[in-house]
Design a protein around this motif. Structure first.
Motif, PDB file in Angstrom:
ATOM      1  N   SER A 166       7.421  18.464  -3.093  1.00  0.00           N
ATOM      2  CA  SER A 166       6.083  17.880  -3.032  1.00  0.00           C
ATOM      3  C   SER A 166       5.948  16.867  -1.905  1.00  0.00           C
ATOM      4  CB  SER A 166       5.746  17.202  -4.366  1.00  0.00           C
ATOM      5  OG  SER A 166       5.774  18.119  -5.436  1.00  0.00           O
ATOM      6  N   PHE A 167       6.970  16.019  -1.714  1.00  0.00           N
ATOM      7  CA  PHE A 167       6.894  14.942  -0.726  1.00  0.00           C
ATOM      8  C   PHE A 167       8.205  14.832   0.046  1.00  0.00           C
ATOM      9  CE2 PHE A 167       4.105  13.478  -4.253  1.00  0.00           C
ATOM     10  CZ  PHE A 167       2.890  13.518  -3.572  1.00  0.00           C
ATOM     11  N   ALA A 168       8.063  14.449   1.330  1.00  0.00           N
ATOM     12  CA  ALA A 168       9.238  14.273   2.180  1.00  0.00           C
ATOM     13  C   ALA A 168       9.905  12.926   1.951  1.00  0.00           C
ATOM     14  CB  ALA A 168       8.854  14.414   3.648  1.00  0.00           C
ATOM     15  N   GLY A 169       9.202  11.975   1.342  1.00  0.00           N
ATOM     16  CA  GLY A 169       9.746  10.651   1.108  1.00  0.00           C
ATOM     17  C   GLY A 169       8.652   9.709   0.656  1.00  0.00           C
ATOM     18  N   PHE A 170       8.995   8.410   0.567  1.00  0.00           N
ATOM     19  CA  PHE A 170       8.046   7.429   0.054  1.00  0.00           C
ATOM     20  C   PHE A 170       6.818   7.304   0.962  1.00  0.00           C
ATOM     21  CE2 PHE A 170       6.605   2.948  -0.412  1.00  0.00           C
ATOM     22  CZ  PHE A 170       6.179   3.037  -1.728  1.00  0.00           C
ATOM     23  N   ALA A 171       7.006   7.320   2.277  1.00  0.00           N
ATOM     24  CA  ALA A 171       5.873   7.223   3.202  1.00  0.00           C
ATOM     25  C   ALA A 171       4.915   8.393   3.011  1.00  0.00           C
ATOM     26  CB  ALA A 171       6.367   7.164   4.643  1.00  0.00           C
ATOM     27  N   ASP A 172       5.456   9.553   2.718  1.00  0.00           N
ATOM     28  CA  ASP A 172       4.627  10.740   2.487  1.00  0.00           C
ATOM     29  C   ASP A 172       3.817  10.584   1.202  1.00  0.00           C
ATOM     30  OD1 ASP A 172       3.653  13.245   3.165  1.00  0.00           O
ATOM     31  OD2 ASP A 172       5.248  14.314   2.092  1.00  0.00           O
ATOM     32  N   VAL A 173       4.424   9.958   0.183  1.00  0.00           N
ATOM     33  CA  VAL A 173       3.685   9.680  -1.057  1.00  0.00           C
ATOM     34  C   VAL A 173       2.481   8.788  -0.760  1.00  0.00           C
ATOM     35  CG1 VAL A 173       3.794   8.547  -3.321  1.00  0.00           C
ATOM     36  CG2 VAL A 173       5.694   9.982  -2.553  1.00  0.00           C
ATOM     37  N   ARG A 175       0.876   8.415   2.036  1.00  0.00           N
ATOM     38  CA  ARG A 175      -0.129   9.145   2.814  1.00  0.00           C
ATOM     39  C   ARG A 175      -1.015  10.009   1.930  1.00  0.00           C
ATOM     40  NH1 ARG A 175       4.014   9.449   6.804  1.00  0.00           N
ATOM     41  NH2 ARG A 175       4.810  11.404   5.917  1.00  0.00           N
ATOM     42  N   HIS A 176      -0.500  10.393   0.784  1.00  0.00           N
ATOM     43  CA  HIS A 176      -1.262  11.256  -0.124  1.00  0.00           C
ATOM     44  C   HIS A 176      -1.797  10.485  -1.335  1.00  0.00           C
ATOM     45  CE1 HIS A 176       0.955  14.279   2.217  1.00  0.00           C
ATOM     46  NE2 HIS A 176      -0.019  15.108   1.888  1.00  0.00           N
ATOM     47  N   THR A 177      -1.904   9.172  -1.199  1.00  0.00           N
ATOM     48  CA  THR A 177      -2.420   8.330  -2.291  1.00  0.00           C
ATOM     49  C   THR A 177      -3.782   7.760  -1.919  1.00  0.00           C
ATOM     50  OG1 THR A 177      -0.173   7.718  -2.968  1.00  0.00           O
ATOM     51  CG2 THR A 177      -1.966   6.313  -3.734  1.00  0.00           C
ATOM     52  N   THR A 178      -4.734   7.909  -2.825  1.00  0.00           N
ATOM     53  CA  THR A 178      -6.070   7.329  -2.657  1.00  0.00           C
ATOM     54  C   THR A 178      -6.347   6.400  -3.828  1.00  0.00           C
ATOM     55  OG1 THR A 178      -7.128   9.184  -3.814  1.00  0.00           O
ATOM     56  CG2 THR A 178      -6.890   9.372  -1.418  1.00  0.00           C
ATOM     57  N   VAL A 185      -4.337   7.211  -7.068  1.00  0.00           N
ATOM     58  CA  VAL A 185      -4.220   8.635  -7.353  1.00  0.00           C
ATOM     59  C   VAL A 185      -3.296   9.263  -6.309  1.00  0.00           C
ATOM     60  CG1 VAL A 185      -5.411  10.831  -7.679  1.00  0.00           C
ATOM     61  CG2 VAL A 185      -6.553   8.677  -8.273  1.00  0.00           C
ATOM     62  N   ILE A 186      -2.168   9.794  -6.755  1.00  0.00           N
ATOM     63  CA  ILE A 186      -1.201  10.444  -5.876  1.00  0.00           C
ATOM     64  C   ILE A 186      -1.471  11.948  -5.933  1.00  0.00           C
ATOM     65  CG2 ILE A 186       1.248  10.805  -5.385  1.00  0.00           C
ATOM     66  CD1 ILE A 186       1.767   8.202  -6.990  1.00  0.00           C
ATOM     67  N   HIS A 187      -1.800  12.534  -4.773  1.00  0.00           N
ATOM     68  CA  HIS A 187      -2.198  13.940  -4.716  1.00  0.00           C
ATOM     69  C   HIS A 187      -1.013  14.804  -4.285  1.00  0.00           C
ATOM     70  CE1 HIS A 187      -6.486  12.805  -5.052  1.00  0.00           C
ATOM     71  NE2 HIS A 187      -6.135  11.776  -4.291  1.00  0.00           N
ATOM     72  N   LEU A 188      -0.531  15.639  -5.205  1.00  0.00           N
ATOM     73  CA  LEU A 188       0.548  16.562  -4.874  1.00  0.00           C
ATOM     74  C   LEU A 188       0.007  17.822  -4.220  1.00  0.00           C
ATOM     75  CD1 LEU A 188       1.446  14.823  -7.522  1.00  0.00           C
ATOM     76  CD2 LEU A 188       3.302  16.481  -7.630  1.00  0.00           C
ATOM     77  N   SER A 189      -1.212  18.217  -4.612  1.00  0.00           N
ATOM     78  CA  SER A 189      -1.915  19.376  -4.068  1.00  0.00           C
ATOM     79  C   SER A 189      -3.359  19.259  -4.527  1.00  0.00           C
ATOM     80  CB  SER A 189      -1.285  20.685  -4.572  1.00  0.00           C
ATOM     81  OG  SER A 189      -1.705  20.956  -5.909  1.00  0.00           O
ATOM     82  N   VAL A 199      -3.178   0.419 -11.271  1.00  0.00           N
ATOM     83  CA  VAL A 199      -2.263   0.189 -10.151  1.00  0.00           C
ATOM     84  C   VAL A 199      -2.987   0.542  -8.862  1.00  0.00           C
ATOM     85  CG1 VAL A 199      -0.080   0.869  -9.062  1.00  0.00           C
ATOM     86  CG2 VAL A 199      -0.231   0.680 -11.556  1.00  0.00           C
ATOM     87  N   SER A 200      -2.970  -0.355  -7.877  1.00  0.00           N
ATOM     88  CA  SER A 200      -3.631  -0.085  -6.605  1.00  0.00           C
ATOM     89  C   SER A 200      -2.660   0.570  -5.629  1.00  0.00           C
ATOM     90  CB  SER A 200      -4.161  -1.379  -5.982  1.00  0.00           C
ATOM     91  OG  SER A 200      -3.092  -2.200  -5.562  1.00  0.00           O
ATOM     92  N   ARG A 201      -3.212   1.097  -4.541  1.00  0.00           N
ATOM     93  CA  ARG A 201      -2.362   1.681  -3.506  1.00  0.00           C
ATOM     94  C   ARG A 201      -1.466   0.602  -2.893  1.00  0.00           C
ATOM     95  NH1 ARG A 201      -2.053   2.720   1.907  1.00  0.00           N
ATOM     96  NH2 ARG A 201      -1.315   4.825   2.504  1.00  0.00           N
ATOM     97  N   GLN A 202      -2.003  -0.610  -2.741  1.00  0.00           N
ATOM     98  CA  GLN A 202      -1.225  -1.711  -2.201  1.00  0.00           C
ATOM     99  C   GLN A 202      -0.083  -2.095  -3.141  1.00  0.00           C
ATOM    100  OE1 GLN A 202      -1.061  -3.023   0.629  1.00  0.00           O
ATOM    101  NE2 GLN A 202       0.067  -4.940   0.317  1.00  0.00           N
ATOM    102  N   ASP A 203      -0.345  -2.074  -4.453  1.00  0.00           N
ATOM    103  CA  ASP A 203       0.715  -2.337  -5.430  1.00  0.00           C
ATOM    104  C   ASP A 203       1.865  -1.357  -5.236  1.00  0.00           C
ATOM    105  OD1 ASP A 203      -0.711  -4.385  -6.646  1.00  0.00           O
ATOM    106  OD2 ASP A 203      -1.616  -3.045  -8.134  1.00  0.00           O
ATOM    107  N   LEU A 204       1.498  -0.092  -5.074  1.00  0.00           N
ATOM    108  CA  LEU A 204       2.516   0.943  -4.910  1.00  0.00           C
ATOM    109  C   LEU A 204       3.264   0.761  -3.591  1.00  0.00           C
ATOM    110  CD1 LEU A 204       3.575   3.437  -6.411  1.00  0.00           C
ATOM    111  CD2 LEU A 204       1.974   4.813  -5.079  1.00  0.00           C
TER     112      LEU A 204
END
Length: 215
Positions: A166-173, A175-178, A185-189, A199-204
């Motif tokens: 699903s993801f190449a790493g944490f940075a990829d996660v 990039r797919h978070t809104t 919301v983490i989008h796998l597809s 939880v906010s994107r900044q928190d993550l």
């Protein structure tokens, strides 16, 4: 008294037990009994996991064999063995099921994983973290999941584990978070996502240790 009849067929069996495991690396053992008068030693046994070849073994003089394999996916893995006997006939074992519940590895950077009290494989679910440290393990296509009460720090810090498919790493996660009205919301597809309520994107972004990856 008549002498005992000799077997005219060969048999192949997986002798190691099935069961539930959290380790993808497994040692599978078995026994090959050749047709009467034939020597089993040196025969090549191929191991399959739900049809995908995961290992091979060479039969010893006593008919035993052993192979180290890697389970291919979370959930039930059906391990079967196959070979060819001295008569050229294909011989296969009955399947043995190994159920893989989770495979957790540290994210890049060497951050240590917390000790989770429980692990939850998810497949399209709404789940609440109960306060103790918990791991939420997602397949490559989990559907749309929602997690409430997700802890980012302290003794009750929880963990998300995603498939490396699903993801190449944490940075990829990231990039797919809104951000939605409920939280990150983490989008796998287009058909698969994980919503972390509250939880906010900044928190993550500031808690990379909250995310790990499994094969």
């Amino acid at each position: 008294m008549s002498p005992p009849s000799l077997s005219t067929s060969s048999t192949l069996a997986v002798t190691s037990p099935g069961g539930v495991t959290s380790t993808s690396s497994q040692t599978v053992t078995g026994l090959f009994t050749e047709m009467a008068g034939a020597c089993a030693a040196g025969r090549l046994v191929t191991l399959d996991d739900d049809g995908a070849t995961v290992g091979t073994a060479v039969v010893a003089r006593d008919g035993t064999w052993s192979s180290d394999v890697l389970l291919t996916h979370l959930g039930a893995n059906g391990i079967t063995a196959r070979t060819t006997d001295a008569g050229g006939r294909a011989v296969a074992s009955a399947p043995v099921t190994l159920t893989l519940t989770a495979v957790l590895s540290p994210p890049s950077g060497g951050i240590a994983l917390p000790a989770q009290d429980s692990v939850h494989p998810l497949h399209g679910a709404a789940l609440s973290a109960a306060g103790a440290a918990e791991a939420f393990v997602f397949t490559a296509h989990p559907g749309h999941d929602t997690v409430t009460g997700f802890g980012l720090s302290g003794a009750g810090a929880d963990l998300l584990s995603f498939s490396r498919h699903s993801f190449a790493g944490f940075a990829d996660v990231l990039r797919h978070t809104t951000l939605s009205g409920d939280g990150a919301v983490i989008h796998l597809s287009p058909r698969d996502s994980v919503t972390l309520v509250g939880v906010s994107r900044q928190d993550l972004r500031t808690h990379p240790g909250a995310v790990a990856f499994h094969p």
